[in-house]
Design a protein around this motif. Structure first.
Motif, PDB file in Angstrom:
ATOM      1  N   TYR A 158       0.444  -1.756  -8.585  1.00 58.08           N
ATOM      2  CA  TYR A 158      -0.346  -0.555  -8.691  1.00 58.08           C
ATOM      3  C   TYR A 158      -0.717  -0.245  -7.023  1.00 58.08           C
ATOM      4  N   VAL A 159      -0.949  -1.162  -6.227  1.00 59.54           N
ATOM      5  CA  VAL A 159      -1.414  -0.918  -4.875  1.00 59.54           C
ATOM      6  C   VAL A 159      -0.183  -0.422  -4.364  1.00 59.54           C
ATOM      7  N   ALA A 160       0.975  -1.031  -4.493  1.00 64.37           N
ATOM      8  CA  ALA A 160       2.239  -0.318  -3.780  1.00 64.37           C
ATOM      9  C   ALA A 160       2.735   0.725  -4.209  1.00 64.37           C
ATOM     10  N   THR A 161       2.385   1.121  -5.459  1.00 64.01           N
ATOM     11  CA  THR A 161       2.797   2.513  -6.252  1.00 64.01           C
ATOM     12  C   THR A 161       2.019   3.457  -5.388  1.00 64.01           C
ATOM     13  N   HIS A 162       0.932   3.372  -5.259  1.00 63.44           N
ATOM     14  CA  HIS A 162      -0.241   4.396  -4.838  1.00 63.44           C
ATOM     15  C   HIS A 162      -0.504   4.324  -3.458  1.00 63.44           C
ATOM     16  N   TYR A 163      -0.410   3.047  -2.701  1.00 66.67           N
ATOM     17  CA  TYR A 163      -0.726   3.016  -1.338  1.00 66.67           C
ATOM     18  C   TYR A 163       0.202   2.408  -0.555  1.00 66.67           C
ATOM     19  N   GLY A 164       1.615   2.094  -1.071  1.00 68.61           N
ATOM     20  CA  GLY A 164       2.580   1.572  -0.065  1.00 68.61           C
ATOM     21  C   GLY A 164       2.863   0.116  -0.554  1.00 68.61           C
ATOM     22  N   TRP A 165       3.945  -0.321  -0.291  1.00 68.20           N
ATOM     23  CA  TRP A 165       4.041  -1.956  -0.366  1.00 68.20           C
ATOM     24  C   TRP A 165       3.469  -2.625   0.897  1.00 68.20           C
ATOM     25  N   GLN A 166       3.391  -1.812   1.939  1.00 70.70           N
ATOM     26  CA  GLN A 166       2.712  -2.613   3.009  1.00 70.70           C
ATOM     27  C   GLN A 166       1.341  -2.808   2.806  1.00 70.70           C
ATOM     28  N   THR A 167       0.757  -1.928   2.085  1.00 66.97           N
ATOM     29  CA  THR A 167      -0.686  -2.087   1.810  1.00 66.97           C
ATOM     30  C   THR A 167      -1.016  -3.305   0.818  1.00 66.97           C
ATOM     31  N   ALA A 168      -0.047  -3.337  -0.153  1.00 64.06           N
ATOM     32  CA  ALA A 168      -0.046  -4.323  -0.865  1.00 64.06           C
ATOM     33  C   ALA A 168       0.049  -5.715  -0.386  1.00 64.06           C
ATOM     34  N   PHE A 169       0.934  -6.024   0.414  1.00 67.30           N
ATOM     35  CA  PHE A 169       0.934  -7.297   1.202  1.00 67.30           C
ATOM     36  C   PHE A 169      -0.332  -7.582   2.094  1.00 67.30           C
ATOM     37  N   LEU A 170      -1.027  -6.436   2.726  1.00 65.01           N
ATOM     38  CA  LEU A 170      -1.944  -6.655   3.447  1.00 65.01           C
ATOM     39  C   LEU A 170      -3.204  -7.030   2.459  1.00 65.01           C
ATOM     40  N   ALA A 171      -3.363  -6.424   1.529  1.00 72.91           N
ATOM     41  CA  ALA A 171      -4.319  -6.537   0.442  1.00 72.91           C
ATOM     42  C   ALA A 171      -4.415  -8.133  -0.024  1.00 72.91           C
ATOM     43  N   THR A 172      -3.008  -8.662  -0.352  1.00 77.75           N
ATOM     44  CA  THR A 172      -2.807 -10.099  -0.580  1.00 77.75           C
ATOM     45  C   THR A 172      -3.382 -10.940   0.525  1.00 77.75           C
ATOM     46  N   ALA A 173      -2.810 -10.533   1.694  1.00 79.15           N
ATOM     47  CA  ALA A 173      -3.075 -11.288   2.864  1.00 79.15           C
ATOM     48  C   ALA A 173      -4.632 -11.827   3.058  1.00 79.15           C
ATOM     49  N   ILE A 174      -5.478 -10.774   2.391  1.00 79.84           N
ATOM     50  CA  ILE A 174      -6.833 -10.929   2.756  1.00 79.84           C
ATOM     51  C   ILE A 174      -7.528 -12.254   1.812  1.00 79.84           C
ATOM     52  N   LEU A 175      -6.894 -12.468   0.844  1.00 78.58           N
ATOM     53  CA  LEU A 175      -7.385 -13.267  -0.453  1.00 78.58           C
ATOM     54  C   LEU A 175      -7.466 -14.846   0.095  1.00 78.58           C
ATOM     55  N   PRO A 176      -6.480 -15.015   0.915  1.00 75.52           N
ATOM     56  CA  PRO A 176      -6.701 -16.727   1.394  1.00 75.52           C
ATOM     57  C   PRO A 176      -7.830 -16.718   2.293  1.00 75.52           C
ATOM     58  N   LEU A 177      -8.226 -15.781   3.241  1.00 76.91           N
ATOM     59  CA  LEU A 177      -9.367 -15.915   4.100  1.00 76.91           C
ATOM     60  C   LEU A 177     -10.463 -15.893   3.328  1.00 76.91           C
ATOM     61  N   VAL A 178     -10.731 -15.340   2.326  1.00 76.32           N
ATOM     62  CA  VAL A 178     -11.926 -15.397   1.552  1.00 76.32           C
ATOM     63  C   VAL A 178     -11.921 -16.960   0.801  1.00 76.32           C
ATOM     64  N   VAL A 179     -11.127 -17.596   0.224  1.00 74.77           N
ATOM     65  CA  VAL A 179     -10.935 -18.940  -0.012  1.00 74.77           C
ATOM     66  C   VAL A 179     -10.951 -19.855   1.143  1.00 74.77           C
ATOM     67  N   LEU A 180     -10.576 -19.558   2.162  1.00 74.73           N
ATOM     68  CA  LEU A 180     -10.608 -20.447   3.413  1.00 74.73           C
ATOM     69  C   LEU A 180     -12.106 -20.547   3.613  1.00 74.73           C
TER      70      LEU A 180
END
Length: 408
Positions: A158-180
């Motif tokens: 959904y994110v890749a379709t509406h906001y670009g695949w780059q944003t999808a990767f950036l959004a995914t990259a945030i998740l480990p920092l929360v768990v960190l």
């Protein structure tokens, strides 16, 4: 302590390692979830996109064993925190991909960063959960592998379709920092009592080897000489390889062989993942309750994976996929909860990380080879159905290996 009653500390540890391992799967599956969009944007062929998927597993296979050794050497807390930071950084860099080589290199690096995660998490579970709790704990822990399939597909396309695949990767990259942040406060070093126990066990192992301190080579010899570990490695090679080969090919089979849409196939796989999610902790809890040896129960559910795969591959009515798909999900993933619990149970306490890494190395070799086998059968027969059926014998072979395990 009651075998199904976890303390607050145990719950926090289990939650932390569950989220860590979940995100390692979200990271690895993020590429596949946006691959159609990314391939079109960067003019990658389907073959090139598949090679990028394989790049992760090459890096992962190279570090699962060293990652386990590192967890035993410097402590699983440090390796977990390091992996979370590394996965976040590499995934963020994936938003800057411009060509094939850069994509392959970053996927390979992501695999390297993810390699130590499973061994480190299992080592933490081994330290903080008793023998009669580990089946349930590992069952809950392993549920995140199938949940990762559902999680990444909920947002990444959904994110890749509406906001670009780059944003999808950036959004995914945030998740480990929360768990960190969570892991920093919850995943602690073992208590002094546990550390003393591990030191005593290490000294005992060294005494048996006739040396003052065990070296890396001697530790590996100790692991390889353990028949239980050898059997688990063989079982993992056949069964886990089949699991991930089938998981990666199921969508393709449904679209190409049965003519359903990609969306329909995705819905089936969502049910597939949900069934697996429920099955793993369930079988883990049952293994702690039922008066049956874990290796016998593991062999039974691993054996059933073969018939479940044949049933799925024989499905001709697309509507029936919502019945045979969940059955396959249960068969494909349920055994992993028990085999990982057996790894923890069979390993020397001071070598749990190394042992988990050793067994996982064989798992990943199987995961690398299974798609190659499926592809070769497809070339020879021209049938996706025959490809899936041809690999159904593998988990049955793995189940046979589990009967040679001897538990105390």
């Amino acid at each position: 302590m009651n075998r199904l009653s976890f303390s607050r500390t145990q719950i926090l540890i289990l939650l932390s390692v569950w989220l860590t391992f979940l995100l390692s799967f979200v990271m690895r599956l993020s590429w596949a979830s946006v691959m159609p969009i990314l391939n079109e944007a960067l003019h990658f062929t389907a073959k090139m996109g598949s090679q990028h998927i394989s790049a992760f597993y090459f890096g992962y296979a190279l570090t699962v064993l060293p990652g386990g050794i590192l967890a035993d050497k410097i402590g699983y807390r440090r390796t977990i925190l390091f992996s979370l930071i590394g996965m976040a950084a590499v995934t963020a860099l994936m938003s800057t991909i411009t060509d094939y080589n850069m994509a392959w290199g970053l996927r390979f690096l992501l695999g390297i960063m993810s390699g130590p995660v499973q061994a480190s998490c299992l080592s933490a579970i081994g330290d903080h959960f008793g023998p009669n709790q580990r089946g349930a704990a590992v069952g809950i822990f392993m549920s995140c592998t199938s949940f990762g399939i559902t999680t990444v597909n909920l947002y990444a396309p959904y994110v890749a379709t509406h906001y670009g695949w780059q944003t999808a990767f950036l959004a995914t990259a945030i998740l480990p920092l929360v768990v960190l942040v969570l892991c920093y406060f919850t995943v602690r070093k073992p208590s002094a009592e546990i550390l003393a126990q591990r030191e005593a066990e290490a000294s005992e192992a060294a005494a048996k080897l006739g040396v003052g301190q065990t070296s890396l080579v001697e530790n590996l010899k100790h692991i390889v000489s353990n028949r239980n570990i050898r059997c688990l490695a063989i079982a993992g090679f056949f069964a886990t390889g089949t699991t991930w080969g089938v998981t990666q090919w199921a969508n393709l089979y449904m679209v190409k062989q049965l003519g359903v849409t990609a969306i329909y196939a995705g819905q089936v796989m969502s049910v597939f993942g949900t069934a697996a999610l429920i099955a793993k902790p369930t079988i883990g809890i049952l293994s702690d309750i039922l008066p049956i040896k874990k290796n016998h129960l593991a062999a039974l559910v691993m054996f059933l994976f073969g018939p479940a795969l044949i049933l799925f591959a024989s499905t001709s009515n697309p509507n029936m996929l919502f019945v045979t798909g969940p059955i396959l999900g249960i068969g494909a993933f349920m055994h992993s909860a028990l085999t990982n619990a057996l790894v923890v149970q069979s390993a020397a306490p001071h070598l749990r990380g190394t042992t988990a890494g050793f067994v996982n190395l064989f798992n990943q070799i199987g995961a690398l080879l299974a798609p190659l086998l499926l592809g070769n059968v497809l070339v020879m027969t021209g049938s996706y159905q025959m490809s899936l059926m041809s690999i159904a014998i593998a988990p049955i072979i793995g189940a046979c290996a589990l009967f040679f395990i001897r538990l105390k």
